[in-house]
Design a protein around this motif. Sequence first.
Motif, PDB file in Angstrom:
ATOM      1  N   UNK A   1       0.857  -1.181   0.000  1.00  0.00           N
ATOM      2  CA  UNK A   1       0.000   0.000   0.000  1.00  0.00           C
ATOM      3  C   UNK A   1       0.895   1.233   0.000  1.00  0.00           C
ATOM      4  N   UNK A   2       0.634   2.154  -0.909  1.00  0.00           N
ATOM      5  CA  UNK A   2       1.430   3.380  -1.003  1.00  0.00           C
ATOM      6  C   UNK A   2       0.510   4.570  -0.737  1.00  0.00           C
ATOM      7  N   UNK A   3       0.925   5.440   0.178  1.00  0.00           N
ATOM      8  CA  UNK A   3       0.116   6.603   0.519  1.00  0.00           C
ATOM      9  C   UNK A   3       0.895   7.895   0.325  1.00  0.00           C
ATOM     10  N   UNK A   4       0.144   8.989   0.223  1.00  0.00           N
ATOM     11  CA  UNK A   4       0.747  10.322   0.176  1.00  0.00           C
ATOM     12  C   UNK A   4       1.385  10.649   1.517  1.00  0.00           C
ATOM     13  N   UNK A   5       0.649  10.388   2.600  1.00  0.00           N
ATOM     14  CA  UNK A   5       1.137  10.711   3.935  1.00  0.00           C
ATOM     15  C   UNK A   5       0.792  12.128   4.351  1.00  0.00           C
ATOM     16  N   UNK A   6       1.410  12.596   5.408  1.00  0.00           N
ATOM     17  CA  UNK A   6       1.207  13.927   5.982  1.00  0.00           C
ATOM     18  C   UNK A   6      -0.245  14.114   6.435  1.00  0.00           C
ATOM     19  N   UNK A   7      -0.886  13.022   6.853  1.00  0.00           N
ATOM     20  CA  UNK A   7      -2.239  13.103   7.374  1.00  0.00           C
ATOM     21  C   UNK A   7      -3.318  13.290   6.335  1.00  0.00           C
ATOM     22  N   UNK A   8      -2.997  13.207   5.041  1.00  0.00           N
ATOM     23  CA  UNK A   8      -4.012  13.405   4.011  1.00  0.00           C
ATOM     24  C   UNK A   8      -5.048  12.291   4.027  1.00  0.00           C
ATOM     25  N   UNK A   9      -4.608  11.051   4.257  1.00  0.00           N
ATOM     26  CA  UNK A   9      -5.512   9.887   4.246  1.00  0.00           C
ATOM     27  C   UNK A   9      -5.862   9.507   5.678  1.00  0.00           C
ATOM     28  N   UNK A  10      -6.704  10.306   6.320  1.00  0.00           N
ATOM     29  CA  UNK A  10      -7.061  10.027   7.713  1.00  0.00           C
ATOM     30  C   UNK A  10      -7.829   8.719   7.860  1.00  0.00           C
ATOM     31  N   UNK A  11      -8.427   8.257   6.801  1.00  0.00           N
ATOM     32  CA  UNK A  11      -9.253   7.058   6.815  1.00  0.00           C
ATOM     33  C   UNK A  11      -8.439   5.779   6.644  1.00  0.00           C
ATOM     34  N   UNK A  12      -7.171   5.900   6.270  1.00  0.00           N
ATOM     35  CA  UNK A  12      -6.430   4.730   5.801  1.00  0.00           C
ATOM     36  C   UNK A  12      -6.100   3.748   6.921  1.00  0.00           C
ATOM     37  N   UNK A  13      -5.655   4.231   8.063  1.00  0.00           N
ATOM     38  CA  UNK A  13      -5.216   3.320   9.126  1.00  0.00           C
ATOM     39  C   UNK A  13      -6.340   2.389   9.570  1.00  0.00           C
ATOM     40  N   UNK A  14      -7.534   2.953   9.769  1.00  0.00           N
ATOM     41  CA  UNK A  14      -8.634   2.088  10.237  1.00  0.00           C
ATOM     42  C   UNK A  14      -9.094   1.147   9.126  1.00  0.00           C
ATOM     43  N   UNK A  15      -8.943   1.571   7.871  1.00  0.00           N
ATOM     44  CA  UNK A  15      -9.304   0.695   6.755  1.00  0.00           C
ATOM     45  C   UNK A  15      -8.329  -0.473   6.662  1.00  0.00           C
ATOM     46  N   UNK A  16      -7.043  -0.189   6.820  1.00  0.00           N
ATOM     47  CA  UNK A  16      -6.026  -1.239   6.804  1.00  0.00           C
ATOM     48  C   UNK A  16      -6.275  -2.237   7.931  1.00  0.00           C
ATOM     49  N   UNK A  17      -6.611  -1.705   9.104  1.00  0.00           N
ATOM     50  CA  UNK A  17      -6.875  -2.597  10.246  1.00  0.00           C
ATOM     51  C   UNK A  17      -8.089  -3.479   9.984  1.00  0.00           C
ATOM     52  N   UNK A  18      -9.156  -2.879   9.458  1.00  0.00           N
ATOM     53  CA  UNK A  18     -10.370  -3.652   9.175  1.00  0.00           C
ATOM     54  C   UNK A  18     -10.137  -4.689   8.083  1.00  0.00           C
ATOM     55  N   UNK A  19      -9.268  -4.364   7.120  1.00  0.00           N
ATOM     56  CA  UNK A  19      -8.990  -5.290   6.021  1.00  0.00           C
ATOM     57  C   UNK A  19      -8.075  -6.434   6.443  1.00  0.00           C
ATOM     58  N   UNK A  20      -7.427  -6.290   7.581  1.00  0.00           N
ATOM     59  CA  UNK A  20      -6.488  -7.321   8.017  1.00  0.00           C
ATOM     60  C   UNK A  20      -5.209  -7.327   7.211  1.00  0.00           C
ATOM     61  N   UNK A  21      -4.870  -6.180   6.608  1.00  0.00           N
ATOM     62  CA  UNK A  21      -3.665  -6.082   5.788  1.00  0.00           C
ATOM     63  C   UNK A  21      -2.419  -6.171   6.656  1.00  0.00           C
ATOM     64  N   UNK A  22      -1.506  -7.074   6.303  1.00  0.00           N
ATOM     65  CA  UNK A  22      -0.282  -7.272   7.076  1.00  0.00           C
ATOM     66  C   UNK A  22       0.970  -6.927   6.274  1.00  0.00           C
ATOM     67  N   UNK A  23       0.777  -6.395   5.079  1.00  0.00           N
ATOM     68  CA  UNK A  23       1.922  -6.075   4.243  1.00  0.00           C
ATOM     69  C   UNK A  23       2.560  -4.745   4.618  1.00  0.00           C
ATOM     70  N   UNK A  24       3.331  -4.204   3.699  1.00  0.00           N
ATOM     71  CA  UNK A  24       4.079  -2.970   3.929  1.00  0.00           C
ATOM     72  C   UNK A  24       3.297  -1.763   3.436  1.00  0.00           C
ATOM     73  N   UNK A  25       3.298  -0.703   4.235  1.00  0.00           N
ATOM     74  CA  UNK A  25       2.735   0.581   3.830  1.00  0.00           C
ATOM     75  C   UNK A  25       3.895   1.529   3.544  1.00  0.00           C
ATOM     76  N   UNK A  26       3.955   2.050   2.337  1.00  0.00           N
ATOM     77  CA  UNK A  26       5.004   2.993   1.949  1.00  0.00           C
ATOM     78  C   UNK A  26       4.465   4.417   2.087  1.00  0.00           C
ATOM     79  N   UNK A  27       5.075   5.195   2.937  1.00  0.00           N
ATOM     80  CA  UNK A  27       4.726   6.605   3.097  1.00  0.00           C
ATOM     81  C   UNK A  27       5.625   7.409   2.158  1.00  0.00           C
ATOM     82  N   UNK A  28       5.059   7.876   1.065  1.00  0.00           N
ATOM     83  CA  UNK A  28       5.881   8.540   0.046  1.00  0.00           C
ATOM     84  C   UNK A  28       6.397   9.904   0.494  1.00  0.00           C
ATOM     85  N   UNK A  29       5.890  10.425   1.603  1.00  0.00           N
ATOM     86  CA  UNK A  29       6.314  11.751   2.061  1.00  0.00           C
ATOM     87  C   UNK A  29       7.574  11.725   2.918  1.00  0.00           C
TER      88      UNK A  29
END
Length: 331
Positions: free
Chosen positions: A93-121
Motif C-alpha cells: 500500500x502506497x500513501x501520500x502521507x502527511x495526514x491526508x488519508x485520515x481514513x487509511x489506518x482504520x481501513x487497513x486494520x479492518x482489512x487485516x492487511x499485514x503487508x508494507x505501507x510505503x509513506x511517500x512523504x
Amino acid sequence: MKYAHRLIWTAGIAAATTLMAACGSGTPETGASSTASGPKLAVVATTPEVADFVRNIGGADVAVTQIIKPNVDPHDYEPTPADLQAIATAELVVKNGVGLEEWLDRTIESAGFKGTVVDSSQGVTLREGGHHEEEEGEHAEGEGEQHAGEEEHDPHIWHDPRNAKIMVANIQKGLAAAEPAKAGAFAENLAAYTAELDKLDSDNAAAWAKIPKADRKLVTNHDAFGYYIARYELEFVGSVIPSLDTSAELSGKQLTDLVAKIKATGTTAIFAESSLPPKTAEAIAQQAGVKVVAGEDALFGDSLGAPGSPEGTYLGAERHNTRVIVDALAG
C-alpha cells in the motif's frame, strides 16, 4: 455529524468484511491497470498523484489499484467495501502521507492487511500550517522530526517537483523491497522519471521568469498550493476556503476581508479547482471585480484530470496549472 459518519463507515466495513469471508479474496477493482496476475506486484495507491507515480516507477511489473478517483476530494473521503477488498488482497500500500488519508489506518486494520505501507512523504520538508505562515526556507531532503504531528502540516507536497522526486524515490525503494528481482527495472524507471520531474521544474521556472514578481499573486479555492507558491516565489493573497482542508467554511468577515485584500493587492484573478464547485469563487470575484478562471482551465489542486487525458498524469496536471496561472496573470 462526523460521529454519525464513523458509525455508518464502521457498519459498512463490517458488512464488507463478512462478505469477503464468505466469498474469498476476489480481484480488486483497479484504476489504470488490472490487478496483478502471475508475476505482477499488486499495489494499492491512495491518491491519483501517488497512483501515477507508482505506475511510472513500477511500469509493467506492477498492477495498481487507485483508491481515490479523479476529482474526488481526498480530505473527507469515505472508503468503500471495494477499497477494503483491494487493500486486503494487496501486497503493498502506497500513501501520500502527511495526514491526508485520515481514513487509511482504520481501513487497513479492518482489512487485516499485514503487508508494507510505503509513506511517500518520508524525507520531504513539510510546511507548518500552510504557506502564508512560512517564510521561504531551504529545501532539505533529510528525514527528521518534520513528521511529528502530521495533521498540522500541509499535505499537498507534490506541487513542488523537488518533493515529487523524493516521493518517487521512496516508492522505488518500497517496490524494490517487495520485489527484489525487479529492482533493476524499478531503478531504471526512477532515473527516467526523475529526469522528467527535473524538466518540469525547469520549465515551470522558465515560465514564471516571464512574470514580474510583483504580479505573481494567487487566490485559489482552498489552501492547496503552498509548496508551489514557495518554489516559484508567488504571493499568496488568500483562498475561498481558508484552510488546507476543504471542509472549512468562509465566514462573512473572512469573505469581506478577502475581497478587500484582492482589491488592495491588485490581484486580477481567482482560480477555481477541478474538485471543488466554483460558485463561491464566482461570488467573491464579482464583488472584487476580477475574473474567475474555471471550467476546463480549473486548477488541479487535490486531484488529476480524467484518465487518458493529458491532465490525467501528474506531469500533465502540473503543466496545466502553470500554463493556466501564468497565462491568466500575464493577460
